[in-house]
Design a protein around this motif. Structure first.
Motif, PDB file in Angstrom:
ATOM      1  N   UNK A   1      74.383  10.651  96.781  1.00 47.68           N
ATOM      2  CA  UNK A   1      74.403   9.990  95.480  1.00 47.68           C
ATOM      3  C   UNK A   1      74.478  11.048  94.392  1.00 47.68           C
ATOM      4  N   UNK A   2      74.679  10.571  93.150  1.00 47.25           N
ATOM      5  CA  UNK A   2      74.668  11.446  91.972  1.00 47.25           C
ATOM      6  C   UNK A   2      73.334  11.295  91.243  1.00 47.25           C
ATOM      7  N   UNK A   3      72.733  12.418  90.898  1.00 41.41           N
ATOM      8  CA  UNK A   3      71.538  12.449  90.069  1.00 41.41           C
ATOM      9  C   UNK A   3      71.936  12.976  88.695  1.00 41.41           C
ATOM     10  N   UNK A   4      71.622  12.198  87.647  1.00 39.28           N
ATOM     11  CA  UNK A   4      72.110  12.538  86.305  1.00 39.28           C
ATOM     12  C   UNK A   4      70.955  12.551  85.305  1.00 39.28           C
ATOM     13  N   UNK A   5      70.364  13.690  85.026  1.00 35.95           N
ATOM     14  CA  UNK A   5      69.400  13.768  83.911  1.00 35.95           C
ATOM     15  C   UNK A   5      70.136  13.561  82.586  1.00 35.95           C
ATOM     16  N   UNK A   6      69.540  12.751  81.709  1.00 36.93           N
ATOM     17  CA  UNK A   6      70.221  12.383  80.465  1.00 36.93           C
ATOM     18  C   UNK A   6      69.222  12.231  79.330  1.00 36.93           C
ATOM     19  N   UNK A   7      69.591  12.701  78.149  1.00 39.24           N
ATOM     20  CA  UNK A   7      68.791  12.546  76.937  1.00 39.24           C
ATOM     21  C   UNK A   7      69.633  11.795  75.909  1.00 39.24           C
ATOM     22  N   UNK A   8      69.040  10.743  75.322  1.00 35.80           N
ATOM     23  CA  UNK A   8      69.734   9.968  74.301  1.00 35.80           C
ATOM     24  C   UNK A   8      68.846   9.819  73.059  1.00 35.80           C
ATOM     25  N   UNK A   9      69.528   9.752  71.902  1.00 33.10           N
ATOM     26  CA  UNK A   9      68.867   9.557  70.615  1.00 33.10           C
ATOM     27  C   UNK A   9      69.382   8.241  70.033  1.00 33.10           C
ATOM     28  N   UNK A  10      68.467   7.316  69.763  1.00 32.44           N
ATOM     29  CA  UNK A  10      68.833   5.981  69.284  1.00 32.44           C
ATOM     30  C   UNK A  10      68.357   5.803  67.843  1.00 32.44           C
ATOM     31  N   UNK A  11      69.250   5.280  66.998  1.00 30.48           N
ATOM     32  CA  UNK A  11      68.948   5.085  65.586  1.00 30.48           C
ATOM     33  C   UNK A  11      69.272   3.639  65.208  1.00 30.48           C
ATOM     34  N   UNK A  12      68.222   2.890  64.842  1.00 30.19           N
ATOM     35  CA  UNK A  12      68.421   1.512  64.419  1.00 30.19           C
ATOM     36  C   UNK A  12      68.999   1.425  63.020  1.00 30.19           C
ATOM     37  N   UNK A  13      69.813   0.419  62.795  1.00 27.76           N
ATOM     38  CA  UNK A  13      70.463   0.230  61.498  1.00 27.76           C
ATOM     39  C   UNK A  13      69.913  -0.960  60.727  1.00 27.76           C
ATOM     40  N   UNK A  14      69.196  -1.843  61.378  1.00 26.03           N
ATOM     41  CA  UNK A  14      68.689  -3.052  60.728  1.00 26.03           C
ATOM     42  C   UNK A  14      67.266  -2.836  60.217  1.00 26.03           C
TER      43      UNK A  14
ATOM     44  N   UNK B   1      61.342   8.208  80.642  1.00 30.01           N
ATOM     45  CA  UNK B   1      60.335   8.134  79.599  1.00 30.01           C
ATOM     46  C   UNK B   1      61.015   8.039  78.234  1.00 30.01           C
ATOM     47  N   UNK B   2      60.277   7.551  77.265  1.00 25.79           N
ATOM     48  CA  UNK B   2      60.820   7.475  75.914  1.00 25.79           C
ATOM     49  C   UNK B   2      59.679   7.574  74.908  1.00 25.79           C
ATOM     50  N   UNK B   3      60.037   7.813  73.654  1.00 30.50           N
ATOM     51  CA  UNK B   3      59.082   7.829  72.548  1.00 30.50           C
ATOM     52  C   UNK B   3      59.669   7.021  71.410  1.00 30.50           C
ATOM     53  N   UNK B   4      58.924   6.008  70.943  1.00 32.14           N
ATOM     54  CA  UNK B   4      59.374   5.151  69.856  1.00 32.14           C
ATOM     55  C   UNK B   4      58.860   5.683  68.520  1.00 32.14           C
ATOM     56  N   UNK B   5      59.669   5.518  67.497  1.00 33.29           N
ATOM     57  CA  UNK B   5      59.297   5.961  66.153  1.00 33.29           C
ATOM     58  C   UNK B   5      59.908   5.004  65.140  1.00 33.29           C
ATOM     59  N   UNK B   6      59.395   5.039  63.930  1.00 32.53           N
ATOM     60  CA  UNK B   6      59.888   4.200  62.839  1.00 32.53           C
ATOM     61  C   UNK B   6      60.037   5.031  61.575  1.00 32.53           C
ATOM     62  N   UNK B   7      61.039   4.695  60.774  1.00 34.17           N
ATOM     63  CA  UNK B   7      61.201   5.269  59.441  1.00 34.17           C
ATOM     64  C   UNK B   7      60.701   4.233  58.442  1.00 34.17           C
TER      65      UNK B   7
ATOM     66  N   UNK C   1      63.004   0.940  59.723  1.00 33.21           N
ATOM     67  CA  UNK C   1      64.082   1.095  60.708  1.00 33.21           C
ATOM     68  C   UNK C   1      63.547   1.870  61.909  1.00 33.21           C
ATOM     69  N   UNK C   2      64.118   1.609  63.054  1.00 30.56           N
ATOM     70  CA  UNK C   2      63.613   2.179  64.300  1.00 30.56           C
ATOM     71  C   UNK C   2      64.455   3.375  64.734  1.00 30.56           C
ATOM     72  N   UNK C   3      63.833   4.199  65.543  1.00 24.03           N
ATOM     73  CA  UNK C   3      64.530   5.288  66.217  1.00 24.03           C
ATOM     74  C   UNK C   3      63.742   5.634  67.480  1.00 24.03           C
ATOM     75  N   UNK C   4      64.448   6.239  68.427  1.00 27.11           N
ATOM     76  CA  UNK C   4      63.839   6.455  69.729  1.00 27.11           C
ATOM     77  C   UNK C   4      64.535   7.603  70.439  1.00 27.11           C
ATOM     78  N   UNK C   5      63.762   8.365  71.217  1.00 30.04           N
ATOM     79  CA  UNK C   5      64.276   9.410  72.089  1.00 30.04           C
ATOM     80  C   UNK C   5      64.023   8.987  73.529  1.00 30.04           C
ATOM     81  N   UNK C   6      65.044   9.054  74.348  1.00 25.61           N
ATOM     82  CA  UNK C   6      64.953   8.551  75.723  1.00 25.61           C
ATOM     83  C   UNK C   6      65.387   9.638  76.695  1.00 25.61           C
ATOM     84  N   UNK C   7      64.558   9.908  77.686  1.00 24.67           N
ATOM     85  CA  UNK C   7      64.900  10.812  78.790  1.00 24.67           C
ATOM     86  C   UNK C   7      64.934   9.983  80.063  1.00 24.67           C
TER      87      UNK C   7
END
Length: 259
Positions: free
Chosen positions: A209-222, A69-75, A248-254
């Motif tokens: 197999x490997x199960x890998x929960x992961x959280x990422x924070x994305x920050x757009x520069x353009x 899942x993810x959540x999109x946001x804008x500055x 500019x964009x930003x996003x949180x991804x799980x």
């Protein structure tokens, strides 16, 4: 009284009873040292658990996929310029709408702690905007659907493995392409973006197999605001894009990675 004979340095013999007592004492010390050495070894053995896939991280490369899942946001940056009708509009993204994420990944081994990861991913989501006129408090609500194809290149740093768990940090850069944008909306975003991202996760080693929960924070520069709105038939709708100077964009991804 007992009599002990201590030979001089010129004699090359020892008294037999003294030699036996010394030998017994040495044996006792050896047994005690051996028992002491077994105590921590036994305690450590109790902490250790059978390892699943003990050689999984030694492969030169491996493939996998992820969903999440993810959540999109804008500055939003406003310019404060009044529209031709004298109106001044300000916008915000009041809520975060969760979206669906799916992709594939490839991991290249660099050394026991670092690896290089490429993970093309598609994010299906949208963003809701609320424009408010400064004087009259009039509101205008619109939404923009964005389906991003993101291609990130990350460096992964993994800590020491503890039984079947191994936490890690990840960070890198990405390029994004909006494959679902439609012209005609009062607000339009550009079709491409780039930025930086970082996050953390944990490798969980299962039997197959490997199960890998992961959280990422994305920050757009353009700046992703499309300022040329010649596609709008109603000129009055252009005032919403003209109220903004930069977006500019930003996003949180799980995600849950299966490797």
């Amino acid at each position: 009284m007992p009599f002990f004979y201590f030979p001089s340095s010129d004699n090359n013999f020892f008294h037999p009873p003294l030699l036996e007592e010394t030998d017994i004492e040495l044996r006792r010390l050896i047994i005690i040292a051996a028992l002491c050495s077994l105590v921590p070894a036994g305690g450590w053995a109790q902490k250790q658990k059978p390892r699943n896939q003990p050689y999984a991280d030694m492969k030169w490369y491996h493939l996998g996929f992820h969903i999440g899942l993810h959540a999109q946001d804008l500055i939003l940056t406003h310019n404060g310029i009044a529209a031709p009708g004298g109106e001044t509009w300000y916008a915000e993204v009041p809520t975060y709408s969760p979206g669906f994420t799916v992709g594939v990944l490839g991991d290249l081994y660099l050394n026991p702690y670092f690896s290089l990861r490429l993970s093309p991913t598609v994010h299906f989501g949208d963003k809701q905007f609320t424009f408010v006129e400064q004087t009259s408090k009039e509101e205008f609500i619109t939404s923009v659907r964005s389906n991003y194809l993101i291609v990130p290149l990350d460096v992964k740093y993994a800590a020491v493995r503890l039984n079947n768990y191994r936490p890690y940090l990840i960070g890198g850069v990405y390029s994004a392409f909006d494959i679902g944008r439609k012209r005609g909306n009062p607000l339009l975003l550009k079709g491409s973006d780039y930025g930086v991202e970082f996050g953390f996760g944990c490798d969980i080693y299962l039997p197959f197999f490997k199960l890998c929960p992961e959280i990422k924070f994305c920050f757009g520069l353009a700046d992703v605001l499309e300022k040329d709105r010649s596609d709008l038939m109603n000129e009055d709708d252009r005032k919403y894009s003209q109220a903004l100077s930069r977006v500019t964009s930003r996003m949180i991804v799980l995600t849950f990675n299966f490797e």
